[in-house]
Design a protein around this motif. Structure first.
Motif, short mmCIF file in Angstrom:
data_model
loop_
_atom_site.label_atom_id
_atom_site.label_comp_id
_atom_site.label_asym_id
_atom_site.label_seq_id
_atom_site.Cartn_x
_atom_site.Cartn_y
_atom_site.Cartn_z
N GLN A 289 13.74 36.46 36.78
CA GLN A 289 13.07 37.64 36.24
C GLN A 289 13.90 38.90 36.48
O GLN A 289 13.88 39.82 35.67
CB GLN A 289 11.69 37.78 36.87
CG GLN A 289 10.71 36.70 36.42
CD GLN A 289 9.38 36.78 37.14
OE1 GLN A 289 9.30 37.24 38.28
NE2 GLN A 289 8.33 36.31 36.49
N ILE B 84 17.29 38.58 34.10
CA ILE B 84 17.11 38.53 32.64
C ILE B 84 17.03 39.92 32.02
O ILE B 84 17.31 40.11 30.83
CB ILE B 84 15.84 37.72 32.28
CG1 ILE B 84 15.86 37.31 30.80
CG2 ILE B 84 14.59 38.50 32.58
CD1 ILE B 84 14.68 36.46 30.39
N THR B 85 16.68 40.90 32.80
CA THR B 85 16.42 42.24 32.26
C THR B 85 17.64 42.85 31.57
O THR B 85 17.49 43.62 30.62
CB THR B 85 15.93 43.19 33.36
OG1 THR B 85 16.91 43.23 34.41
CG2 THR B 85 14.60 42.72 33.92
N ASP B 86 18.85 42.54 32.04
CA ASP B 86 20.05 43.10 31.40
C ASP B 86 20.97 42.02 30.86
O ASP B 86 22.17 42.21 30.72
CB ASP B 86 20.81 43.99 32.39
CG ASP B 86 21.29 43.24 33.63
OD1 ASP B 86 20.80 42.11 33.85
OD2 ASP B 86 22.13 43.78 34.37
N SER B 87 20.39 40.86 30.53
CA SER B 87 21.19 39.75 30.00
C SER B 87 21.40 39.89 28.49
O SER B 87 20.52 40.36 27.77
CB SER B 87 20.50 38.41 30.28
OG SER B 87 20.44 38.17 31.67
N ILE C 179 20.60 34.12 26.54
CA ILE C 179 19.82 33.21 27.37
C ILE C 179 19.95 31.81 26.78
O ILE C 179 19.85 31.63 25.57
CB ILE C 179 18.33 33.60 27.40
CG1 ILE C 179 18.16 35.03 27.94
CG2 ILE C 179 17.54 32.63 28.26
CD1 ILE C 179 16.74 35.55 27.82
N GLU D 155 9.08 37.43 29.18
CA GLU D 155 10.53 37.38 29.41
C GLU D 155 11.29 38.00 28.25
O GLU D 155 12.26 38.73 28.44
CB GLU D 155 10.99 35.93 29.62
CG GLU D 155 10.60 35.32 30.95
CD GLU D 155 9.24 34.68 30.94
OE1 GLU D 155 8.84 34.10 31.96
OE2 GLU D 155 8.55 34.75 29.90
N SER E 34 11.07 41.78 28.48
CA SER E 34 11.77 42.39 29.61
C SER E 34 13.28 42.39 29.44
O SER E 34 13.98 43.11 30.13
CB SER E 34 11.40 41.67 30.91
OG SER E 34 11.91 40.35 30.92
N ALA E 35 13.80 41.56 28.52
CA ALA E 35 15.25 41.44 28.32
C ALA E 35 15.70 42.47 27.29
O ALA E 35 15.88 42.16 26.11
CB ALA E 35 15.61 40.02 27.89
N SER E 36 15.92 43.69 27.73
CA SER E 36 16.18 44.79 26.81
C SER E 36 17.52 44.68 26.10
O SER E 36 17.70 45.24 25.01
CB SER E 36 16.12 46.12 27.57
OG SER E 36 17.04 46.13 28.66
N ASN E 37 18.49 43.96 26.70
CA ASN E 37 19.82 43.83 26.08
C ASN E 37 19.99 42.54 25.29
O ASN E 37 21.08 42.28 24.76
CB ASN E 37 20.91 43.88 27.15
CG ASN E 37 21.01 45.24 27.81
OD1 ASN E 37 20.56 46.24 27.26
ND2 ASN E 37 21.60 45.28 29.00
N LEU E 38 18.96 41.75 25.18
CA LEU E 38 19.08 40.40 24.65
C LEU E 38 19.55 40.38 23.20
O LEU E 38 18.98 41.05 22.34
CB LEU E 38 17.75 39.66 24.77
CG LEU E 38 17.77 38.16 24.51
CD1 LEU E 38 18.70 37.44 25.48
CD2 LEU E 38 16.36 37.59 24.63
#
Length: 300
Positions: free
Chosen positions: A62, A65-68, A71, A80, A83-87
């Motif tokens: 958790q 993942i926020t800056d990943s 995935i 999830e 929360s992953a703003s850069n995904l």
């Protein structure tokens, strides 16, 4: 699907690699089926990608993942995704997506990479091996019904060279699961086709429309039921009871609800496996290479 949220993130791997202009960060977590003692898919990905580092806790996932940017996962919920703003992309290393919130990903225009063709050969081999283990000669069967989508049906039908084969015909431009379950299955049942076939093979994806869609099929006495799909599309308990009583020639289930106790079905005409139809060395290696080549192509 039956696993609790607390148990979903059993294995996570994380690595940071250099991209073309910036550092691309990829979080990978693979959830193993509840009955497995080892996470074979994760092991193979690590073997092909030895630079990856394993993480163990849900809290670590958790946080990371926020800056990943990418995935690789077989389970990803709405929280999830949000929360992953850069995904930028998600790689699905399995054949199913019922544990992934595809709508949330689509809303954010996040790319999803999946190659279901990887698993077809393993499924065909599993069905062939299972029939041989139960002393059923595929060439002796006179009719077969495949429930599923894609070209895997034609590959499965090669196992039954002497059978009349029933398979879905569909317009790729105008099709959804609801049409299939409400019309195609209903029509076959109404005209009595299902009640005449020697073997029924279920490979339907689990969706809100397909769940429970095959509960009331009129199965012929002496027929064989094979399911390589997720649980709860067919009535697994009902199928097992019919096989146990001798009404069905055989029942072969690769996935079944956790409420079913396998020890109640120790018979020569019943085979229960733990979600392992696709778990061959060749398939796992192809999946791991798919992960590697996809990430390479995206600029890692």
């Amino acid at each position: 699907p039956s696993a609790s949220k607390a148990n979903r993130l059993q294995k996570i791997i994380l690595f940071k690699v250099g991209g073309y202009e910036t550092t691309m960060k990829t979080v990978i977590h693979i959830v193993k089926p509840r009955k497995w003692e080892r996470n074979y898919l994760l092991e193979k990905i690590l073997e092909i990608n030895p630079e990856l580092v394993a993480l163990e806790s849900k809290l670590d996932f958790q946080r990371e993942i926020t800056d990943s940017d990418f995935i690789v996962t077989n389970a990803l919920g709405t929280a999830e995704v949000c929360s992953a703003s850069n995904l930028k992309g998600v790689i699905v290393p399995t054949s199913g997506t019922e544990n992934i919130d595809l709508e949330a990903l689509a809303d954010r225009k996040i790319l999803v990479f999946q190659d279901k063709s990887i698993f077809g050969e393993a499924v065909v081999a599993y069905i062939s091996d299972a029939l041989n283990a139960l002393a059923i000669n595929p060439t002796s069967l006179k009719s077969a019904l495949f429930l599923g989508f894609g070209n895997i049906g034609q590959r499965v039908y090669h196992l039954f060279p002497n059978a009349n084969k029933y398979v879905i015909k569909r317009d790729l431009q105008n099709f959804d699961h609801q049409t299939y379950t409400a019309h195609y299955l209903g029509r076959l049942d109404k005209i009595g086709t299902i009640a005449t076939v020697d073997v029924v093979i279920n490979a339907l994806p689990l969706t809100s429309e397909t769940k429970g869609s095959c509960y009331d099929l009129s199965l012929r006495a002496g027929s064989t039921v094979i399911s390589v799909s997720r649980a709860e599309i067919i009535d697994e308990y009902g199928v097992l009871e019919l096989a146990k009583k001798g009404y069905l020639r055989a029942a072969i289930l690769d996935v079944y609800p956790k409420s079913i106790n396998p020890s109640n079905y120790h018979q020569k005409n019943i085979m229960l496996t733990d979600h392992s139809a696709c778990q061959t060395d060749e398939t796992l290696e192809r999946v791991a290479k798919f992960v590697k080549t996809t990430l390479d192509a995206m600029g890692r």
